[in-house]
Scaffold this active site. Structure first.
Site, mmCIF file in Angstrom:
data_model
loop_
_atom_site.group_PDB
_atom_site.id
_atom_site.type_symbol
_atom_site.label_atom_id
_atom_site.label_comp_id
_atom_site.label_asym_id
_atom_site.label_seq_id
_atom_site.Cartn_x
_atom_site.Cartn_y
_atom_site.Cartn_z
ATOM 1 N N ASP A 17 -37.130 -21.738 6.118
ATOM 2 C CA ASP A 17 -37.247 -20.299 6.299
ATOM 3 C C ASP A 17 -36.936 -20.053 7.774
ATOM 4 O O ASP A 17 -36.825 -20.991 8.565
ATOM 5 C CB ASP A 17 -38.674 -19.859 5.930
ATOM 6 N N ASP A 19 -37.905 -16.657 10.014
ATOM 7 C CA ASP A 19 -38.967 -15.954 10.749
ATOM 8 C C ASP A 19 -40.302 -16.682 10.603
ATOM 9 O O ASP A 19 -40.708 -17.047 9.492
ATOM 10 C CB ASP A 19 -39.124 -14.526 10.232
#
Length: 296
Positions: A17, A19
């Protein structure tokens, strides 16, 4: 901390991922806050989906005289833990294929990874499209265009514009064709729960502790087939990620040794049978039965 290995783990794919996983904050919030539009963002947030709101905010930024170059400069100041980039470089050096699956947007991600000097380490980035239109306005589009065709996932943790679980399934299908088997998935948000459910028993999921995905997994860990290895910050991310890669390498070496031993045993059996098959035995002559004469 440097990691070296003579064994390239070409069958391992690490999916990050972005953020609050690669970077320490939410990139959308960072840009909005840095350019002074937090109040407007907060005001509009209840009225539309996040992805739609970010597109609207980019138009607002442009109308207020903010340029794409100013957005880039804000992105280049985004905080990142000092051990994350070394972790990414080490995983790549150890032969892993690296990918990004993120609900941010391509413009933000590409700007940041290029600034950090790590863009070359990723074979694929999956995120919401981000591009400059003819007016020079940054536009943000949904990965799955939910205004036309919903992605169809029934998991309530997936936002309408992106189901990461569907992306992981597509990656799994492509990896099966390439013979790659093991996946390591790292994430923090609620949107990372659906892809965690898609992982296989030989895979690993690394949820960030005390973040939404960790909370969701903790409610019923038995729903996750993959091995669960939590992390807290960039330092533990590096240690745990490299540890998993080493663990997989050792397992593969052990499997190769077992297969080699079994092969040698089979070869020895074949050799013994081959030797025995060349031995010719003379027929054993049994004494003839003697007729016994009976006296009259």
């Amino acid at each position: 901390m440097a990691y070296k290995s003579n064994n390239k783990n070409n069958n391992i794919v690490v999916v990050f991922d972005f953020d609050k996983t690669i970077i320490d904050v939410d990139s959308d919030n960072w840009v909005i806050d840095e350019l002074g539009f937090t109040d407007l963002f907060t005001q509009l947030l209840p009225t539309m989906p996040w992805n739609t709101l970010m597109d609207r905010m980019m138009t607002e930024l442009h109308d207020q005289g903010k340029t794409i170059e100013e957005i880039k400069q804000a992105l280049k100041t985004i905080p990142i833990h000092p051990r994350v980039v070394p972790a990414i470089k080490s995983a790549h050096e150890l032969g892993c294929e690296l990918r990004i699956v993120s609900d941010a947007n391509m413009f933000f991600i590409e700007t940041i990874v290029e600034h950090l000097g790590i863009s070359e380490f990723f074979s694929e980035i999956n995120s919401n499209p981000g591009y400059a239109d003819e007016r020079g306005t940054l536009r943000i589009s949904p990965y799955h265009d939910f205004t036309k065709t919903p992605h169809g996932c029934s998991n309530s943790t997936c936002p309408p514009n992106m189901c990461k679980g569907l992306i992981i399934e597509r990656i799994q299908q492509s990896l099966a064709k390439e013979g790659k088997k093991k996946m390591i998935y790292l994430g923090d948000g609620a949107g990372d729960y659906c892809p965690s459910l898609k992982l296989n028993a030989e895979d690993y999921v690394m949820p960030r502790k005390n973040f939404p995905v960790w909370d969701l997994i903790s409610q019923n860990p038995m729903l996750i087939k993959a091995a669960i290895r939590e992390w807290t910050n960039g330092q533990s991310l590096e240690i745990i990620l490299i540890g998993i890669i080493e663990e997989i390498r050792l397992e593969e070496e052990k499997e190769k040794m077992l297969n080699s031993t079994e092969t040698n045993c089979k070869m020895q059996t074949i050799s013994v049978v081959g030797i025995n098959s060349t031995v010719h035995h003379e027929p054993i002559l049994m004494p003839r039965a003697l007729r016994v004469s009976q006296s009259s």
